[in-house]
Write a protein that holds these residues in place. Structure first.
Motif, short mmCIF file in Angstrom:
data_model
loop_
_atom_site.label_atom_id
_atom_site.label_comp_id
_atom_site.label_asym_id
_atom_site.label_seq_id
_atom_site.Cartn_x
_atom_site.Cartn_y
_atom_site.Cartn_z
N MET A 88 -9.77 -9.55 3.18
CA MET A 88 -8.57 -8.72 3.06
C MET A 88 -7.99 -8.45 4.44
SD MET A 88 -8.27 -8.34 -0.19
CE MET A 88 -7.09 -7.04 -0.42
N SER A 89 -6.66 -8.45 4.52
CA SER A 89 -5.95 -8.12 5.76
C SER A 89 -4.64 -7.45 5.39
CB SER A 89 -5.70 -9.38 6.59
OG SER A 89 -4.89 -10.28 5.88
N SER A 90 -4.00 -6.83 6.39
CA SER A 90 -2.72 -6.17 6.12
C SER A 90 -1.85 -6.22 7.36
CB SER A 90 -2.94 -4.71 5.71
OG SER A 90 -3.31 -3.92 6.82
N THR A 91 -0.57 -5.94 7.13
CA THR A 91 0.33 -5.78 8.26
C THR A 91 -0.06 -4.47 8.95
OG1 THR A 91 1.95 -4.71 6.80
CG2 THR A 91 2.20 -7.08 7.18
N ARG A 92 0.49 -4.21 10.12
CA ARG A 92 0.05 -3.05 10.92
C ARG A 92 1.18 -2.06 11.22
NH1 ARG A 92 -5.49 -3.02 11.41
NH2 ARG A 92 -6.24 -5.12 11.73
N ARG A 93 2.01 -1.83 10.26
CA ARG A 93 3.10 -0.88 10.44
C ARG A 93 2.54 0.54 10.53
NH1 ARG A 93 7.69 -0.47 6.07
NH2 ARG A 93 7.93 1.69 6.59
N SER A 106 0.80 -1.22 0.00
CA SER A 106 0.00 0.00 0.00
C SER A 106 0.83 1.28 0.00
CB SER A 106 -0.90 0.02 1.24
OG SER A 106 -0.10 0.16 2.40
N GLY A 107 2.14 1.13 0.05
CA GLY A 107 3.01 2.29 0.21
C GLY A 107 3.54 2.32 1.64
N CYS A 108 2.91 1.53 2.51
CA CYS A 108 3.32 1.42 3.90
C CYS A 108 3.27 -0.03 4.38
CB CYS A 108 2.41 2.28 4.78
SG CYS A 108 2.77 2.16 6.54
N ASN A 109 2.17 -0.70 4.13
CA ASN A 109 1.95 -2.06 4.62
C ASN A 109 1.70 -3.05 3.47
OD1 ASN A 109 1.76 -2.10 7.69
ND2 ASN A 109 0.53 -0.31 7.17
N GLN A 110 2.04 -4.30 3.74
CA GLN A 110 1.69 -5.39 2.84
C GLN A 110 0.23 -5.73 3.08
OE1 GLN A 110 3.87 -6.74 0.66
NE2 GLN A 110 5.57 -5.52 1.41
N TYR A 111 -0.49 -6.11 2.02
CA TYR A 111 -1.87 -6.57 2.20
C TYR A 111 -2.09 -7.82 1.37
CZ TYR A 111 -2.79 -4.06 -2.20
OH TYR A 111 -2.76 -3.62 -3.50
N MET A 112 -3.12 -8.57 1.77
CA MET A 112 -3.41 -9.83 1.09
C MET A 112 -4.87 -10.19 1.30
SD MET A 112 -2.03 -10.32 4.36
CE MET A 112 -0.39 -9.94 3.95
#
Length: 152
Positions: free
Chosen positions: A100-105, A79-85
């Motif tokens: 859908m989910s993403s990392t939480r950086r 996303s420009g910040c986090n990975q999503y899948m």
């Protein structure tokens, strides 16, 4: 009296082969201008160009915001910040994302990520035109635009 011209069968066969070869030079998925064939949705690296009508700002990051659709129905991206899948499903011109989910950086001031995740949630349609992929909302509005790049 006119002479009848007989064309040997091999000449006709050669003509047919040349005619078909000429047709093969223009891909079925080419754009109206005939220049660019539509890229396949799957296994293509789609870099985000704009979201919610706003161009994606240039960053000094090595990795750009993107999306990748896999043949098995999974989708992933950055996303420009986090990975999503998550998962996706295509039915005709309808494209739906699921689970859908993403990392939480933590990324302060990352408007692109918020807009992209909102666009993915609202997506119901897709338009592939040459090297551009457009995610569309319920009323046909453009939610996000991606450009195809070959994977390295």
């Amino acid at each position: 009296m006119k002479k009848k011209v007989v064309v040997p069968a091999y000449v006709l066969a050669l003509f047919a082969v040349l005619l078909l070869a000429g047709c093969a030079g223009s891909p079925a998925g080419s754009s109206p201008g005939g220049d660019i064939a539509a890229m396949p949705l799957t296994n293509t690296y789609w870099q985000l160009l704009s979201v919610a009508g706003e161009p994606v700002p240039e960053t000094d990051r090595e990795q750009k915001a993107h999306i990748l659709f896999l043949d098995d129905g999974r989708v992933s991206g950055f996303s420009g910040c986090n990975q999503y899948m998550g998962n996706y499903r295509v039915q005709g011109e309808n494209l739906l994302f699921d689970s859908m989910s993403s990392t939480r950086r933590a990324c302060p001031d990352n408007q692109t990520e918020q807009l992209l995740f909102a666009a993915l949630a609202k997506t119901v349609g897709v338009n592939l035109d040459g090297i551009e992929l457009r995610l569309l909302g319920e009323a046909g509005e453009e939610l996000a635009v991606f450009e195809a790049s070959r994977m390295k």
